[in-house]
Design a protein around this motif. Structure first.
Motif, PDB file in Angstrom:
ATOM      1  N   GLU A  75       0.737  -1.130  -0.132  1.00 21.63           N
ATOM      2  CA  GLU A  75      -0.205   0.115   0.092  1.00 21.63           C
ATOM      3  C   GLU A  75       0.817   1.265  -0.203  1.00 21.63           C
ATOM      4  OE1 GLU A  75      -3.306   2.187   2.830  1.00 21.63           O
ATOM      5  OE2 GLU A  75      -3.162   0.046   2.918  1.00 21.63           O
ATOM      6  N   ILE A  76       1.860   1.222   0.820  1.00 15.47           N
ATOM      7  CA  ILE A  76       2.921   2.386   0.746  1.00 15.47           C
ATOM      8  C   ILE A  76       3.257   2.766  -0.575  1.00 15.47           C
ATOM      9  CG2 ILE A  76       5.049   0.994   1.313  1.00 15.47           C
ATOM     10  CD1 ILE A  76       4.142   4.611   2.678  1.00 15.47           C
ATOM     11  N   TRP A  77       3.539   1.885  -1.423  1.00 14.38           N
ATOM     12  CA  TRP A  77       4.093   2.162  -2.931  1.00 14.38           C
ATOM     13  C   TRP A  77       2.983   2.844  -3.430  1.00 14.38           C
ATOM     14  CZ3 TRP A  77       1.761   0.688  -7.353  1.00 14.38           C
ATOM     15  CH2 TRP A  77       2.705   0.970  -8.620  1.00 14.38           C
ATOM     16  N   ALA A  78       1.480   2.458  -3.347  1.00 12.82           N
ATOM     17  CA  ALA A  78       0.583   3.197  -4.174  1.00 12.82           C
ATOM     18  C   ALA A  78       0.650   4.471  -3.644  1.00 12.82           C
ATOM     19  CB  ALA A  78      -0.436   2.315  -3.639  1.00 12.82           C
ATOM     20  N   ARG A  79       0.656   4.770  -2.426  1.00 10.85           N
ATOM     21  CA  ARG A  79       0.708   6.028  -1.886  1.00 10.85           C
ATOM     22  C   ARG A  79       1.610   7.007  -2.303  1.00 10.85           C
ATOM     23  NH1 ARG A  79      -2.763   6.958   2.560  1.00 10.85           N
ATOM     24  NH2 ARG A  79      -3.797   5.155   3.242  1.00 10.85           N
ATOM     25  N   VAL A  80       2.974   6.582  -2.397  1.00 15.30           N
ATOM     26  CA  VAL A  80       4.101   7.123  -2.843  1.00 15.30           C
ATOM     27  C   VAL A  80       4.122   7.423  -4.398  1.00 15.30           C
ATOM     28  CG1 VAL A  80       6.691   7.051  -3.166  1.00 15.30           C
ATOM     29  CG2 VAL A  80       5.704   6.159  -1.193  1.00 15.30           C
ATOM     30  N   THR A  81       3.391   6.239  -5.093  1.00 13.22           N
ATOM     31  CA  THR A  81       3.416   6.715  -6.561  1.00 13.22           C
ATOM     32  C   THR A  81       2.187   7.698  -6.974  1.00 13.22           C
ATOM     33  OG1 THR A  81       4.290   4.216  -6.714  1.00 13.22           O
ATOM     34  CG2 THR A  81       3.262   5.271  -8.831  1.00 13.22           C
ATOM     35  N   TYR A  82       1.297   7.718  -6.034  1.00 19.55           N
ATOM     36  CA  TYR A  82       0.026   8.669  -6.289  1.00 19.55           C
ATOM     37  C   TYR A  82       0.718  10.062  -6.037  1.00 19.55           C
ATOM     38  CZ  TYR A  82      -4.240  11.040  -5.839  1.00 19.55           C
ATOM     39  OH  TYR A  82      -4.999  12.190  -5.822  1.00 19.55           O
ATOM     40  N   TYR A  83       1.378  10.213  -4.986  1.00 20.62           N
ATOM     41  CA  TYR A  83       1.901  11.571  -4.527  1.00 20.62           C
ATOM     42  C   TYR A  83       3.073  11.901  -5.714  1.00 20.62           C
ATOM     43  CZ  TYR A  83       4.736  14.960  -1.827  1.00 20.62           C
ATOM     44  OH  TYR A  83       5.425  16.206  -1.611  1.00 20.62           O
ATOM     45  N   ARG A  84       3.671  11.486  -6.129  1.00 22.11           N
ATOM     46  CA  ARG A  84       4.775  11.329  -7.162  1.00 22.11           C
ATOM     47  C   ARG A  84       4.088  11.952  -8.377  1.00 22.11           C
ATOM     48  NH1 ARG A  84       9.289   7.081  -5.902  1.00 22.11           N
ATOM     49  NH2 ARG A  84      10.272   8.014  -4.050  1.00 22.11           N
ATOM     50  N   ALA A  85       2.797  11.115  -8.798  1.00 20.40           N
ATOM     51  CA  ALA A  85       2.150  11.650  -9.890  1.00 20.40           C
ATOM     52  C   ALA A  85       1.522  12.884  -9.601  1.00 20.40           C
ATOM     53  CB  ALA A  85       0.917  10.415 -10.117  1.00 20.40           C
ATOM     54  N   LYS A  86       0.831  13.261  -8.467  1.00 20.85           N
ATOM     55  CA  LYS A  86       0.436  14.576  -8.211  1.00 20.85           C
ATOM     56  C   LYS A  86       1.381  15.542  -8.380  1.00 20.85           C
ATOM     57  CE  LYS A  86      -1.029  14.665  -4.243  1.00 20.85           C
ATOM     58  NZ  LYS A  86      -1.576  14.963  -2.901  1.00 20.85           N
ATOM     59  N   GLU A  87       2.801  15.438  -8.092  1.00 14.69           N
ATOM     60  CA  GLU A  87       3.675  16.367  -7.977  1.00 14.69           C
ATOM     61  C   GLU A  87       3.900  16.474  -9.660  1.00 14.69           C
ATOM     62  OE1 GLU A  87       7.009  14.744  -5.848  1.00 14.69           O
ATOM     63  OE2 GLU A  87       6.722  16.119  -4.318  1.00 14.69           O
ATOM     64  N   MET A  88       3.907  15.734 -10.440  1.00 15.81           N
ATOM     65  CA  MET A  88       4.260  15.671 -12.047  1.00 15.81           C
ATOM     66  C   MET A  88       3.326  16.559 -12.584  1.00 15.81           C
ATOM     67  SD  MET A  88       5.444  11.897 -13.120  1.00 15.81           S
ATOM     68  CE  MET A  88       6.700  10.943 -12.026  1.00 15.81           C
ATOM     69  N   ILE A  89       1.974  16.329 -12.257  1.00 13.92           N
ATOM     70  CA  ILE A  89       0.847  17.080 -12.635  1.00 13.92           C
ATOM     71  C   ILE A  89       1.147  18.608 -12.293  1.00 13.92           C
ATOM     72  CG2 ILE A  89      -1.622  17.352 -12.545  1.00 13.92           C
ATOM     73  CD1 ILE A  89      -1.933  14.430 -12.373  1.00 13.92           C
ATOM     74  N   GLN A  90       1.350  18.865 -10.905  1.00 14.67           N
ATOM     75  CA  GLN A  90       1.714  20.217 -10.541  1.00 14.67           C
ATOM     76  C   GLN A  90       2.703  20.807 -11.367  1.00 14.67           C
ATOM     77  OE1 GLN A  90      -1.202  20.902  -8.478  1.00 14.67           O
ATOM     78  NE2 GLN A  90       0.268  22.378  -8.129  1.00 14.67           N
ATOM     79  N   LYS A  91       3.867  20.196 -11.551  1.00 12.95           N
ATOM     80  CA  LYS A  91       4.914  20.854 -12.425  1.00 12.95           C
ATOM     81  C   LYS A  91       4.372  21.130 -13.956  1.00 12.95           C
ATOM     82  CE  LYS A  91       8.680  18.775  -9.888  1.00 12.95           C
ATOM     83  NZ  LYS A  91       9.797  17.971  -9.749  1.00 12.95           N
ATOM     84  N   GLN A  92       3.976  20.214 -14.370  1.00 17.44           N
ATOM     85  CA  GLN A  92       3.227  20.493 -15.662  1.00 17.44           C
ATOM     86  C   GLN A  92       2.227  21.546 -15.926  1.00 17.44           C
ATOM     87  OE1 GLN A  92       3.943  18.763 -18.760  1.00 17.44           O
ATOM     88  NE2 GLN A  92       5.417  17.617 -17.824  1.00 17.44           N
ATOM     89  N   THR A  93       1.617  21.707 -14.718  1.00 20.99           N
ATOM     90  CA  THR A  93       0.547  22.786 -14.460  1.00 20.99           C
ATOM     91  C   THR A  93       1.222  24.125 -14.541  1.00 20.99           C
ATOM     92  OG1 THR A  93      -1.149  21.374 -13.579  1.00 20.99           O
ATOM     93  CG2 THR A  93      -1.644  23.549 -13.253  1.00 20.99           C
ATOM     94  N   GLU A  94       2.305  24.076 -13.683  1.00 20.14           N
ATOM     95  CA  GLU A  94       3.151  25.345 -13.536  1.00 20.14           C
ATOM     96  C   GLU A  94       3.647  25.906 -14.871  1.00 20.14           C
ATOM     97  OE1 GLU A  94       5.706  24.316 -10.318  1.00 20.14           O
ATOM     98  OE2 GLU A  94       4.017  24.095  -8.891  1.00 20.14           O
TER      99      GLU A  94
END
Length: 166
Positions: free
Chosen positions: A141-160
């Motif tokens: 489960e921790i892998w899923a949480r970390v992967t999701y968090y990193r995906a959100k960061e990637m989306i934020q960077k693309q948005t910026e």
């Protein structure tokens, strides 16, 4: 359990999952049938390491991706002209990080590599819990949480990046 019983038991779950992904009842019905056809053909590959419903939703997700690859277009959203929320945490509705139009989000997701894109989509569009996502990938489960968090960061960077271009 015979396959007819499996079909009756999980039909609505698979259909609702696909409907959340594609926002189109007719496509969801078609993909549900294709999902069960694929599941029947590969029933021997079910290892029992996850819930049967999770295994079926994995097949459904792959069926959904295959459908849109065949159509040579991005997955649609019924919210294309409205706003969709990019969310995190255990209760996505309450933990809003940013707001994008669905079209902008799909364009960004198209540029993000796997498994980040898939984990994000399963969490946000499929509304799966982190534990279920982890089961799909045969991870913790921790892998899923970390992967999701990193995906959100990637989306934020693309948005910026997009904001700087404007």
């Amino acid at each position: 359990m015979d396959f007819e019983e499996i079909y009756r038991t999980y039909l609505q779950d698979v259909y609702r999952f696909l409907l959340k992904l594609c926002h189109d009842e007719q496509i969801a019905e078609e993909l549900t049938q294709e999902t069960f056809t694929r599941a029947y053909a590969s029933i021997d590959s079910f290892r029992g390491t996850c819930k049967f419903s999770v295994w079926l939703c994995q097949i459904a997700k792959n069926t959904w991706f295959s459908y849109y690859e065949r159509q040579k277009k991005s997955p649609p959203s019924a919210l294309a002209d409205q706003e969709i929320l990019v969310v995190s945490g255990e209760n996505p509705e309450e933990d809003v990080v940013d707001s994008l139009t669905a079209m902008e989000l799909h364009k960004i997701l198209h540029r993000i590599k796997e498994p980040y894109k898939e984990v994000f989509m399963l969490r946000v569009f499929g509304e799966l819990r982190f534990k279920e996502i982890a089961e799909i990938f045969d991870r913790q489960e921790i892998w899923a949480r970390v992967t999701y968090y990193r995906a959100k960061e990637m989306i934020q960077k693309q948005t910026e990046k997009g904001d700087r271009k404007k």
